[in-house]
Write a protein that holds these residues in place. Structure first.
Motif, PDB file in Angstrom:
ATOM      1  N   LEU A  47       0.831  -1.210   0.000  1.00 32.60           N
ATOM      2  CA  LEU A  47       0.000   0.000   0.000  1.00 32.60           C
ATOM      3  C   LEU A  47       0.860   1.252   0.000  1.00 32.60           C
ATOM      4  CD1 LEU A  47      -2.894  -0.944   2.447  1.00 32.60           C
ATOM      5  CD2 LEU A  47      -2.929  -0.912  -0.047  1.00 32.60           C
ATOM      6  N   TYR A  48       1.925   1.233   0.788  1.00 38.11           N
ATOM      7  CA  TYR A  48       2.813   2.396   0.861  1.00 38.11           C
ATOM      8  C   TYR A  48       3.448   2.702  -0.501  1.00 38.11           C
ATOM      9  CZ  TYR A  48       6.709   5.408   2.048  1.00 38.11           C
ATOM     10  OH  TYR A  48       7.606   6.444   2.071  1.00 38.11           O
ATOM     11  N   ILE A  49       4.011   1.703  -1.155  1.00 37.45           N
ATOM     12  CA  ILE A  49       4.675   1.959  -2.438  1.00 37.45           C
ATOM     13  C   ILE A  49       3.653   2.371  -3.516  1.00 37.45           C
ATOM     14  CG2 ILE A  49       4.736  -0.410  -3.349  1.00 37.45           C
ATOM     15  CD1 ILE A  49       7.610   0.239  -4.353  1.00 37.45           C
ATOM     16  N   GLU A  52       2.737   6.023  -2.856  1.00 35.78           N
ATOM     17  CA  GLU A  52       3.852   6.870  -3.301  1.00 35.78           C
ATOM     18  C   GLU A  52       3.909   6.929  -4.824  1.00 35.78           C
ATOM     19  OE1 GLU A  52       5.982   8.833  -1.335  1.00 35.78           O
ATOM     20  OE2 GLU A  52       4.366   8.319   0.066  1.00 35.78           O
ATOM     21  N   ALA A  53       3.611   5.827  -5.470  1.00 38.68           N
ATOM     22  CA  ALA A  53       3.590   5.805  -6.939  1.00 38.68           C
ATOM     23  C   ALA A  53       2.512   6.756  -7.468  1.00 38.68           C
ATOM     24  CB  ALA A  53       3.349   4.381  -7.435  1.00 38.68           C
ATOM     25  N   LYS A  54       1.340   6.700  -6.894  1.00 42.06           N
ATOM     26  CA  LYS A  54       0.228   7.540  -7.346  1.00 42.06           C
ATOM     27  C   LYS A  54       0.570   9.020  -7.241  1.00 42.06           C
ATOM     28  CE  LYS A  54      -3.920   8.661  -8.629  1.00 42.06           C
ATOM     29  NZ  LYS A  54      -4.399   8.511  -9.986  1.00 42.06           N
ATOM     30  N   LYS A  55       1.387   9.414  -6.289  1.00 37.97           N
ATOM     31  CA  LYS A  55       1.790  10.817  -6.124  1.00 37.97           C
ATOM     32  C   LYS A  55       2.632  11.322  -7.297  1.00 37.97           C
ATOM     33  CE  LYS A  55       1.857  10.608  -1.073  1.00 37.97           C
ATOM     34  NZ  LYS A  55       2.732  10.626   0.122  1.00 37.97           N
ATOM     35  N   SER A  91      -7.362  -3.665  -8.036  1.00 33.75           N
ATOM     36  CA  SER A  91      -8.350  -2.788  -8.665  1.00 33.75           C
ATOM     37  C   SER A  91      -9.323  -2.200  -7.638  1.00 33.75           C
ATOM     38  CB  SER A  91      -9.111  -3.520  -9.773  1.00 33.75           C
ATOM     39  OG  SER A  91      -9.930  -4.527  -9.242  1.00 33.75           O
ATOM     40  N   ALA A  92      -9.423  -2.812  -6.471  1.00 33.16           N
ATOM     41  CA  ALA A  92     -10.297  -2.291  -5.414  1.00 33.16           C
ATOM     42  C   ALA A  92      -9.698  -1.066  -4.722  1.00 33.16           C
ATOM     43  CB  ALA A  92     -10.584  -3.379  -4.382  1.00 33.16           C
ATOM     44  N   LEU A  93      -8.416  -0.828  -4.909  1.00 33.14           N
ATOM     45  CA  LEU A  93      -7.764   0.320  -4.281  1.00 33.14           C
ATOM     46  C   LEU A  93      -8.095   1.588  -5.057  1.00 33.14           C
ATOM     47  CD1 LEU A  93      -4.286  -1.294  -3.604  1.00 33.14           C
ATOM     48  CD2 LEU A  93      -6.185  -1.011  -1.991  1.00 33.14           C
ATOM     49  N   GLN A  94      -8.582   2.610  -4.369  1.00 34.58           N
ATOM     50  CA  GLN A  94      -9.052   3.806  -5.060  1.00 34.58           C
ATOM     51  C   GLN A  94      -7.947   4.546  -5.804  1.00 34.58           C
ATOM     52  OE1 GLN A  94     -10.688   5.915  -1.657  1.00 34.58           O
ATOM     53  NE2 GLN A  94      -9.098   7.455  -1.848  1.00 34.58           N
ATOM     54  N   PHE A  95      -6.708   4.464  -5.353  1.00 31.82           N
ATOM     55  CA  PHE A  95      -5.629   5.204  -6.014  1.00 31.82           C
ATOM     56  C   PHE A  95      -4.999   4.436  -7.180  1.00 31.82           C
ATOM     57  CE2 PHE A  95      -4.282   3.588  -1.874  1.00 31.82           C
ATOM     58  CZ  PHE A  95      -3.334   2.648  -2.231  1.00 31.82           C
ATOM     59  N   VAL A  96      -5.431   3.213  -7.431  1.00 35.40           N
ATOM     60  CA  VAL A  96      -4.997   2.458  -8.617  1.00 35.40           C
ATOM     61  C   VAL A  96      -6.018   2.711  -9.722  1.00 35.40           C
ATOM     62  CG1 VAL A  96      -4.649   0.136  -9.583  1.00 35.40           C
ATOM     63  CG2 VAL A  96      -3.795   0.684  -7.288  1.00 35.40           C
ATOM     64  N   ASN A  97      -5.539   3.229 -10.862  1.00 33.35           N
ATOM     65  CA  ASN A  97      -6.454   3.539 -11.968  1.00 33.35           C
ATOM     66  C   ASN A  97      -6.702   2.352 -12.877  1.00 33.35           C
ATOM     67  OD1 ASN A  97      -4.759   6.242 -11.399  1.00 33.35           O
ATOM     68  ND2 ASN A  97      -6.895   6.700 -11.849  1.00 33.35           N
ATOM     69  N   ASP A 149      10.740  -1.346   6.816  1.00 33.74           N
ATOM     70  CA  ASP A 149      11.372  -2.524   7.436  1.00 33.74           C
ATOM     71  C   ASP A 149      10.336  -3.530   7.923  1.00 33.74           C
ATOM     72  OD1 ASP A 149      13.939  -1.591   7.014  1.00 33.74           O
ATOM     73  OD2 ASP A 149      14.089  -0.632   8.978  1.00 33.74           O
ATOM     74  N   GLY A 150      10.581  -4.793   7.631  1.00 31.26           N
ATOM     75  CA  GLY A 150       9.732  -5.878   8.112  1.00 31.26           C
ATOM     76  C   GLY A 150       8.481  -6.121   7.290  1.00 31.26           C
ATOM     77  N   LEU A 151       8.268  -5.307   6.239  1.00 27.07           N
ATOM     78  CA  LEU A 151       7.055  -5.461   5.435  1.00 27.07           C
ATOM     79  C   LEU A 151       7.372  -5.876   4.002  1.00 27.07           C
ATOM     80  CD1 LEU A 151       4.676  -2.556   6.549  1.00 27.07           C
ATOM     81  CD2 LEU A 151       4.484  -5.001   7.007  1.00 27.07           C
ATOM     82  N   SER A 152       7.917  -7.051   3.867  1.00 29.06           N
ATOM     83  CA  SER A 152       8.038  -7.660   2.545  1.00 29.06           C
ATOM     84  C   SER A 152       7.277  -8.981   2.614  1.00 29.06           C
ATOM     85  CB  SER A 152       9.504  -7.905   2.169  1.00 29.06           C
ATOM     86  OG  SER A 152      10.017  -9.028   2.837  1.00 29.06           O
ATOM     87  N   THR A 153       6.784  -9.431   1.483  1.00 28.17           N
ATOM     88  CA  THR A 153       6.036 -10.683   1.464  1.00 28.17           C
ATOM     89  C   THR A 153       6.897 -11.830   2.002  1.00 28.17           C
ATOM     90  OG1 THR A 153       4.733  -9.875  -0.387  1.00 28.17           O
ATOM     91  CG2 THR A 153       4.690 -12.249   0.016  1.00 28.17           C
TER      92      THR A 153
END
Length: 165
Positions: A47-49, A52-55, A91-97, A149-153
């Motif tokens: 979600l974070y990346i 940041e991408a959408k920005k 596609s359910a994420l509002q910032f993903v077009n 940190d700590g948030l990779s699959t």
């Protein structure tokens, strides 16, 4: 394969065969940002990346590795979540077009169709990432996002394994 999924999903989905025409229309009005990956076990780091991408522009296009691609470049036990559902979650994420997918092991071919103004990658890949030459040759730029940190699959899977032992 996608007919039974909700409208919000079908409106955001771009079939790979339609990508070039769809992108041409979008680029006339918008700054195109791309990001690619497996996005298996969607988590807060993803979600974070993506945020940041959408920005970085107007239209965020997420290109997912197909299931077979992930098996080849990660592990035969992956993905955990099949492509159909990974596409639906993103596609359910509002910032993903828009969402699409690719069969190759790396995204250079699909990026040659998307021709993004900006391509986003995690810091683990750096400015000299695999995609850099393809994106820059087409006039785009690479934007790097630091990792949480700590948030990779992979780290999450290891934590789950440790709990289950």
């Amino acid at each position: 394969m996608f007919d039974e999924l909700p409208d919000y999903f079908r409106q955001k989905l771009i079939e790979p065969s339609d990508l070039e025409d769809k992108i041409l229309a979008l680029k006339k009005k918008q700054t195109i940002v791309s990001i690619n990956g497996s996005f298996d076990l969607l988590h807060a780091g993803h979600l974070y990346i993506l945020e940041e991408a959408k920005k970085q522009g107007d239209c965020l296009i997420v290109a997912l590795n197909s299931d077979e691609s992930i098996k080849r470049y990660k592990d035969i036990t992956r993905p955990i979540i099949p492509l159909k559902y990974r596409l639906q979650m993103l596609s359910a994420l509002q910032f993903v077009n828009h969402v699409t997918w690719f069969e190759e092991d790396d995204p250079r071919k699909i990026l040659s169709f998307i021709k993004p103004h900006v391509h986003v990658n995690g810091a683990e890949y750096g400015e000299s990432c695999l995609e850099a030459e393809t994106v820059q040759k087409q006039g785009g730029r690479i934007h790097i996002v630091k990792l949480i940190d700590g948030l990779s699959t992979s780290q999450i899977i290891e934590k789950v394994r440790a709990i289950c032992v």
